[in-house]
Scaffold this motif. Sequence first.
Motif, mmCIF file in Angstrom:
data_model
loop_
_atom_site.group_PDB
_atom_site.id
_atom_site.type_symbol
_atom_site.label_atom_id
_atom_site.label_comp_id
_atom_site.label_asym_id
_atom_site.label_seq_id
_atom_site.Cartn_x
_atom_site.Cartn_y
_atom_site.Cartn_z
ATOM 1 N N GLY A 171 12.459 -4.684 6.810
ATOM 2 C CA GLY A 171 11.675 -4.900 5.608
ATOM 3 C C GLY A 171 10.323 -4.221 5.644
ATOM 4 N N VAL A 172 9.448 -4.708 4.779
ATOM 5 C CA VAL A 172 8.106 -4.158 4.634
ATOM 6 C C VAL A 172 7.266 -4.486 5.860
ATOM 7 N N GLU B 147 -4.374 -7.712 6.133
ATOM 8 C CA GLU B 147 -5.368 -7.870 5.070
ATOM 9 C C GLU B 147 -4.819 -7.534 3.685
ATOM 10 N N ASP B 148 -3.610 -6.946 3.634
ATOM 11 C CA ASP B 148 -3.012 -6.593 2.341
ATOM 12 C C ASP B 148 -2.000 -7.614 1.843
ATOM 13 N N MET B 149 -1.733 -8.645 2.614
ATOM 14 C CA MET B 149 -0.621 -9.542 2.288
ATOM 15 C C MET B 149 -0.799 -10.266 0.960
ATOM 16 N N ASP B 150 -2.029 -10.453 0.494
ATOM 17 C CA ASP B 150 -2.270 -11.149 -0.778
ATOM 18 C C ASP B 150 -2.461 -10.192 -1.948
ATOM 19 N N TRP B 151 -2.248 -8.897 -1.719
ATOM 20 C CA TRP B 151 -2.416 -7.942 -2.814
ATOM 21 C C TRP B 151 -1.354 -8.196 -3.885
ATOM 22 N N PRO B 152 -1.751 -8.283 -5.175
ATOM 23 C CA PRO B 152 -0.836 -8.715 -6.240
ATOM 24 C C PRO B 152 0.101 -7.618 -6.745
ATOM 25 N N VAL B 153 1.052 -7.226 -5.905
ATOM 26 C CA VAL B 153 2.072 -6.273 -6.316
ATOM 27 C C VAL B 153 3.376 -6.659 -5.630
ATOM 28 N N TRP B 154 4.507 -6.384 -6.298
ATOM 29 C CA TRP B 154 5.807 -6.722 -5.695
ATOM 30 C C TRP B 154 6.014 -5.887 -4.445
ATOM 31 N N ALA B 155 6.526 -6.542 -3.397
ATOM 32 C CA ALA B 155 6.833 -5.844 -2.148
ATOM 33 C C ALA B 155 8.206 -6.289 -1.665
ATOM 34 N N SER C 108 0.856 -1.185 0.000
ATOM 35 C CA SER C 108 0.000 0.000 0.000
ATOM 36 C C SER C 108 0.890 1.232 0.000
ATOM 37 N N ALA C 109 0.371 2.333 -0.535
ATOM 38 C CA ALA C 109 1.150 3.576 -0.538
ATOM 39 C C ALA C 109 1.451 4.033 0.888
ATOM 40 N N PHE C 110 0.504 3.818 1.795
ATOM 41 C CA PHE C 110 0.648 4.290 3.166
ATOM 42 C C PHE C 110 1.855 3.685 3.858
ATOM 43 N N HIS C 111 2.192 2.428 3.558
ATOM 44 C CA HIS C 111 3.269 1.734 4.260
ATOM 45 C C HIS C 111 4.603 1.766 3.513
ATOM 46 N N HIS C 112 4.680 2.519 2.416
ATOM 47 C CA HIS C 112 5.984 2.724 1.799
ATOM 48 C C HIS C 112 6.883 3.494 2.765
ATOM 49 N N SER C 113 8.172 3.207 2.730
ATOM 50 C CA SER C 113 9.103 3.865 3.646
ATOM 51 C C SER C 113 10.503 3.832 3.045
ATOM 52 N N VAL C 114 11.477 4.220 3.840
ATOM 53 C CA VAL C 114 12.883 4.114 3.455
ATOM 54 C C VAL C 114 13.677 3.596 4.646
ATOM 55 N N ASN C 115 14.752 2.918 4.367
ATOM 56 C CA ASN C 115 15.722 2.572 5.396
ATOM 57 C C ASN C 115 16.787 3.666 5.413
#
Length: 215
Positions: free
Chosen positions: A170-171, A176-184, A96-103
């Motif tokens: 990591g991510v 509920e988003d774990m099966d969303w079909p996008v690379w993470a 999800s966009a909300f959980h994007h981050s940086v190390n």
Amino acid sequence: MSDTLKTTISTVKRGLKRAQYDVTTAHQIIDATLLCHIGQQMNGQVFVTPTCHWREGDYLYWHAHSKARNTHGAVKEAQKVCINICELDGLVLARSAFHHSVNYRSVTLFGVPESIEDYAEKVRHFELFVNKVSPNRWSKLRPVTEQEVLATGLVRIKIDEASVKLRAEGVIDDAEDMDWPVWAGVVPLTKHWQAPAQDAAQTIDYPNPEMPNAK
């Protein structure tokens, strides 16, 4: 020196689990980097100035023109500055966009700058700085002149009020988003120095300079 850098001002208010206040970690980040940003207020206006830095013992040092805002002005105003040092280590791409981050690794320091005026001490610190940029280079250079030393301001703050923030994981997605079909995952960032390019005006080949370990 205390083993904690935590004060009322340096206490992190958001992202508490990423905050640290230990001196060793702060020193490691300071030593591994070359560039900091100095925030200061003069005449009601906030300024942020990027500059190179180095450390000796419990002090962070930087230099600029002797009349520059972040040296002469900072000491003249006798006000606290806020300095940030930050290194990006990777992109964290979530589902999800909300959980994007940086190390990242970051140090934020606070202190009132003090000027170093002793001539020999200034020269000694210029040597420390040059050798941080390129190890063992100072002894090979044309000797510094008195005019150059006098034209260069040198200031420092004590490293006794600061906070460290780190993210190195990591991510973190919602269940509920774990099966969303996008690379993470994480896209790590590593930096390295490229092969030196010799000045075209030189007619003799010299050994390449030694590069710092900063990353």
